[in-house]
Design a protein around this motif. Sequence first.
Motif, PDB file in Angstrom:
ATOM      1  N   ASP A   1       5.175   6.466   5.422  1.00 21.32           N
ATOM      2  CA  ASP A   1       5.435   6.876   4.114  1.00 21.32           C
ATOM      3  C   ASP A   1       5.249   8.402   3.761  1.00 21.32           C
ATOM      4  OD1 ASP A   1       2.571   7.477   2.973  1.00 21.32           O
ATOM      5  OD2 ASP A   1       2.355   5.317   3.329  1.00 21.32           O
TER       6      ASP A   1
ATOM      7  N   SER B   1     -13.464  -1.197   1.506  1.00 18.78           N
ATOM      8  CA  SER B   1     -13.571   0.123   1.449  1.00 18.78           C
ATOM      9  C   SER B   1     -12.349   0.746   0.645  1.00 18.78           C
ATOM     10  CB  SER B   1     -13.838   0.542   2.817  1.00 18.78           C
ATOM     11  OG  SER B   1     -13.504   1.604   3.226  1.00 18.78           O
ATOM     12  N   ARG B   2     -12.577   1.681  -0.292  1.00 18.77           N
ATOM     13  CA  ARG B   2     -11.568   2.546  -0.662  1.00 18.77           C
ATOM     14  C   ARG B   2     -11.771   3.820  -0.731  1.00 18.77           C
ATOM     15  NH1 ARG B   2      -9.493   1.108  -6.347  1.00 18.77           N
ATOM     16  NH2 ARG B   2      -7.605   1.430  -5.113  1.00 18.77           N
ATOM     17  N   VAL B   3     -10.885   4.796  -0.406  1.00 19.33           N
ATOM     18  CA  VAL B   3     -11.141   5.981   0.011  1.00 19.33           C
ATOM     19  C   VAL B   3     -10.382   7.052  -0.968  1.00 19.33           C
ATOM     20  CG1 VAL B   3     -11.610   5.696   2.164  1.00 19.33           C
ATOM     21  CG2 VAL B   3      -9.231   6.576   1.616  1.00 19.33           C
TER      22      VAL B   3
ATOM     23  N   SER C   1       1.451   8.820   5.764  1.00 21.87           N
ATOM     24  CA  SER C   1       0.719   7.831   6.555  1.00 21.87           C
ATOM     25  C   SER C   1       1.669   6.809   7.238  1.00 21.87           C
ATOM     26  CB  SER C   1      -0.116   7.022   6.030  1.00 21.87           C
ATOM     27  OG  SER C   1      -0.879   7.657   4.953  1.00 21.87           O
TER      28      SER C   1
ATOM     29  N   LEU D   1     -11.314   2.926   6.618  1.00 24.14           N
ATOM     30  CA  LEU D   1     -10.227   2.247   5.733  1.00 24.14           C
ATOM     31  C   LEU D   1     -10.144   0.794   6.066  1.00 24.14           C
ATOM     32  CD1 LEU D   1      -6.878   4.140   6.514  1.00 24.14           C
ATOM     33  CD2 LEU D   1      -8.347   4.088   4.769  1.00 24.14           C
TER      34      LEU D   1
ATOM     35  N   ASN E   1      -7.472   8.226  -6.360  1.00 21.80           N
ATOM     36  CA  ASN E   1      -6.825   7.027  -6.763  1.00 21.80           C
ATOM     37  C   ASN E   1      -7.452   6.117  -7.734  1.00 21.80           C
ATOM     38  OD1 ASN E   1      -5.373   7.520  -4.540  1.00 21.80           O
ATOM     39  ND2 ASN E   1      -6.647   6.577  -3.005  1.00 21.80           N
TER      40      ASN E   1
ATOM     41  N   LEU F   1      -9.716  -4.612   0.167  1.00 19.45           N
ATOM     42  CA  LEU F   1     -10.135  -5.832   1.184  1.00 19.45           C
ATOM     43  C   LEU F   1      -8.854  -5.774   1.931  1.00 19.45           C
ATOM     44  CD1 LEU F   1     -12.104  -8.398  -0.692  1.00 19.45           C
ATOM     45  CD2 LEU F   1     -12.731  -6.984   1.421  1.00 19.45           C
ATOM     46  N   GLY F   2      -7.713  -5.404   1.274  1.00 19.06           N
ATOM     47  CA  GLY F   2      -6.462  -5.510   1.886  1.00 19.06           C
ATOM     48  C   GLY F   2      -6.202  -5.216   3.400  1.00 19.06           C
ATOM     49  N   LEU F   3      -6.715  -4.257   3.654  1.00 22.55           N
ATOM     50  CA  LEU F   3      -6.630  -3.662   5.099  1.00 22.55           C
ATOM     51  C   LEU F   3      -7.607  -4.408   5.926  1.00 22.55           C
ATOM     52  CD1 LEU F   3      -5.964   0.164   4.790  1.00 22.55           C
ATOM     53  CD2 LEU F   3      -4.406  -1.556   5.610  1.00 22.55           C
TER      54      LEU F   3
ATOM     55  N   PHE G   1       1.234   3.095   9.191  1.00 29.12           N
ATOM     56  CA  PHE G   1       0.634   1.911   9.497  1.00 29.12           C
ATOM     57  C   PHE G   1       1.267   1.226  10.337  1.00 29.12           C
ATOM     58  CE2 PHE G   1      -3.478   2.061   6.822  1.00 29.12           C
ATOM     59  CZ  PHE G   1      -3.288   2.806   5.837  1.00 29.12           C
TER      60      PHE G   1
ATOM     61  N   ASN H   1       0.843  -1.190  -0.196  1.00 27.04           N
ATOM     62  CA  ASN H   1      -0.086  -0.021  -0.026  1.00 27.04           C
ATOM     63  C   ASN H   1       0.878   1.200   0.234  1.00 27.04           C
ATOM     64  OD1 ASN H   1      -2.518  -1.202  -0.190  1.00 27.04           O
ATOM     65  ND2 ASN H   1      -2.806  -0.975   2.136  1.00 27.04           N
ATOM     66  N   ALA H   2       1.800   1.240   0.900  1.00 23.20           N
ATOM     67  CA  ALA H   2       2.822   2.359   0.963  1.00 23.20           C
ATOM     68  C   ALA H   2       3.295   2.670  -0.526  1.00 23.20           C
ATOM     69  CB  ALA H   2       4.003   2.150   1.936  1.00 23.20           C
TER      70      ALA H   2
ATOM     71  N   GLY I   1      -1.537  10.516   1.744  1.00 21.00           N
ATOM     72  CA  GLY I   1      -2.121  10.839   3.058  1.00 21.00           C
ATOM     73  C   GLY I   1      -3.553  10.385   2.822  1.00 21.00           C
TER      74      GLY I   1
ATOM     75  N   TYR J   1       0.521   4.180  -2.825  1.00 22.31           N
ATOM     76  CA  TYR J   1       0.092   5.407  -2.341  1.00 22.31           C
ATOM     77  C   TYR J   1       1.062   6.343  -2.167  1.00 22.31           C
ATOM     78  CZ  TYR J   1      -4.379   2.656  -2.599  1.00 22.31           C
ATOM     79  OH  TYR J   1      -5.045   1.550  -2.908  1.00 22.31           O
TER      80      TYR J   1
HETATM   81  P1  ADP Z   1      -6.670  -1.307  -1.825  1.00 20.23           P
HETATM   82  O1  ADP Z   1      -6.678  -2.743  -2.363  1.00 20.23           O
HETATM   83  O2  ADP Z   1      -7.767  -0.326  -2.415  1.00 20.23           O
HETATM   84  O3  ADP Z   1      -5.381  -0.691  -1.543  1.00 20.23           O
HETATM   85  P2  ADP Z   1      -6.514  -1.559   1.131  1.00 20.23           P
HETATM   86  O4  ADP Z   1      -7.751  -2.078   2.013  1.00 20.23           O
HETATM   87  O5  ADP Z   1      -5.466  -2.220   1.235  1.00 20.23           O
HETATM   88  O6  ADP Z   1      -7.209  -1.600  -0.315  1.00 20.23           O
HETATM   89  O7  ADP Z   1      -6.771  -0.069   1.361  1.00 20.23           O
HETATM   90  C1  ADP Z   1      -7.878   0.780   1.465  1.00 20.23           C
HETATM   91  C2  ADP Z   1      -7.684   2.246   1.272  1.00 20.23           C
HETATM   92  O8  ADP Z   1      -6.929   2.706   2.202  1.00 20.23           O
HETATM   93  C3  ADP Z   1      -7.001   2.188  -0.363  1.00 20.23           C
HETATM   94  O9  ADP Z   1      -8.102   2.305  -1.341  1.00 20.23           O
HETATM   95  C4  ADP Z   1      -6.535   3.789  -0.040  1.00 20.23           C
HETATM   96  O10 ADP Z   1      -7.456   4.474  -0.504  1.00 20.23           O
HETATM   97  C5  ADP Z   1      -6.135   3.676   1.441  1.00 20.23           C
HETATM   98  N1  ADP Z   1      -4.698   3.268   1.737  1.00 20.23           N
HETATM   99  C6  ADP Z   1      -4.173   2.265   2.085  1.00 20.23           C
HETATM  100  N2  ADP Z   1      -2.720   2.646   2.432  1.00 20.23           N
HETATM  101  C7  ADP Z   1      -2.587   3.852   2.385  1.00 20.23           C
HETATM  102  C8  ADP Z   1      -1.566   4.513   1.995  1.00 20.23           C
HETATM  103  N3  ADP Z   1      -0.290   4.080   2.573  1.00 20.23           N
HETATM  104  N4  ADP Z   1      -1.551   5.863   1.880  1.00 20.23           N
HETATM  105  C9  ADP Z   1      -2.598   6.355   1.332  1.00 20.23           C
HETATM  106  N5  ADP Z   1      -3.611   5.855   1.521  1.00 20.23           N
HETATM  107  C10 ADP Z   1      -3.928   4.548   1.686  1.00 20.23           C
END
Ligand code: ADP
Length: 566
Positions: free
Chosen positions: A144, A162-164, A203, A157, A169, A177-179, A205, A112-113, A148, A116
């Motif tokens: 990272d 959920s994707r924000v 951010s 998150l 993006n 779903l990763g998180l 994590f 993710n880092a 942000g 993003y």
């Molecule tokens: P994805 O498969 O969309 O990356 P995740 O569950 O891993 O799904 O992450 C959910 C959302 O959290 C991402 O869509 C992104 O918007 C945000 N996100 C995750 N990690 C970061 C990061 N290091 N910096 C900024 N936004 C992040």
Amino acid sequence: MNAIIGMNELAIRDYGRPETMEYLRDIRQAGATLLSIINDILDFSKIESGHIQITAARYDTASLLNDALAIIRIRLGDKPIELLADIDPSIPAFMTGDEIRVRQILLNILSNAVKYTNEGFIKFTARCDIIGDEAVDLIFSVEDSGIGIRREDIGRLFGDFSRVDLGRNKNIQGSGLGLSITRLICRAMGGDVTVTSEYGQGSVFTATIRQKCADYVPMGGIEGKISYRAEVGAIRFTAPDFRVLIADDNAANLKVAAGLLAPYKMKVDTCLSGEESVALVKENNYDLVFMDHMMPGMDGIEATKAIRALGGRFDELQIVALTANAISGMKEMFLENGFNDFLSKPIEIPKLDELIERRVPLERRHKAKAITKGVADAEFIGIEGLDTAKGMAMTGGNCANYRSVLELYCRDAESRMGFLELAHAERDLKNFTTQVHALKSASASIGATAVSQEAASLEDAGRRGDMDAIREHAEEFRENLAALIARILSVIRPEVSGDVQTIGEEVITRLASALSAEDVGAADKIMAELSLAPLDSASSRVISEISDLLLISEFEEALGRLKEFK
Ligand code: ADP
């Protein structure tokens, strides 16, 4: 799915036009993305429905952390991002826990880092808190300097799917779903994952998990041993004492694999069957075996079982499956059957580099001298049905390699011709299927895409036992393959017109000095030059032997052969 269906429509409508290849490549990319989303969903639902299995086995903490960082370093590609690591040397060297799940947590937050962050840095920190006599809390954090997350989005998150911040993006692939998966795994391991972030700044994590401590010896510093900056395409180390065996029933595949490993200067042996691989493993002290999955007679899985059954040092031997069937779930199947890792064929260089990073221990690595690139320019005349640029890239990007792989391909394919006859298929469908399977991957690795696809559909038919389809296509496939072989041979072994000649004194001197200086670039160039000359058979033979030796970096032996010839 829209992209996949839409592009497939275009490909069907446009069948036969060059643009079609582009659509097909896009479909492949879209397919890979879809597959990774489906894998996330399957993993998530498995975990959600209470089927999360946290197994416990002893693992080596430093190599786990190293693996994860090595993979991330490669994912960075050429993004201008510095990867930093701060790893507490007092973390115990061996833990008991579910190594694969721990790796999944690390890879999730680290990738993710990478996804993003556009520039700046990613800093990985690993610490531990000793809890009582036997347990530790491992605390991993990834900071990272990326895009942000808005304060109001932070709460969402970890929600499922959920994707924000989709406006920013929209071009980044993900399932959202990763998180959630990471959080479920951390919680199942008695920990959690949290985040702090400043929009536009970056951010952090932090994932915590509780692990049993298998051995309280501190892991020691590994930071100095990790090089952080991604250098795509460059070999960072050589491993001259590292012994490798490659088992594959297809000689051309062996050559490709040995050629791709050549820059690492490992000691590489090859063999053509499962049975031979077991015998060689017993006799020699290999560090790593690449084992083809589908081989006639004893296949890769049976051979691996036979090796593991020997016990003792053979339990520790690293065995990597090579397979042309890269479907999801295969990896697990191989791991369950005693393999340590998995590589799909045709071998892609970055994947191989990732694997070598994971598999060669730090203490066995030597610093690489600058690598001279081979003759990469296309000296090849266009051969119909052969994407020579692709084939050359697959065989290590140099002409001499490619030429000798083509030579072997033709020899190998010719020897399989008899098994491709319809009468043979009717008699022994299993063997027919194995033969077309081998031709599928060999053809793909020389860039013969169409023939490879025909072989793939015959392989499918063979597996389904669909004799009608085989009756319909087998003969045509044989003809196309024979025609391809003839076209390749007419280019690489042109009918000798005029006088055949022996190798000139001047060329021998130049080649000898390139070989003694171990200058791969210069040697390749001379070999390419020689392979175009109309040589007599003794000269051709010695050149082909030297070219084989060069592929595995046996300079001294090659020089010896040349001197004998002279
Ligand atoms: P994805 O498969 O969309 O990356 P995740 O569950 O891993 O799904 O992450 C959910 C959302 O959290 C991402 O869509 C992104 O918007 C945000 N996100 C995750 N990690 C970061 C990061 N290091 N910096 C900024 N936004 C992040």
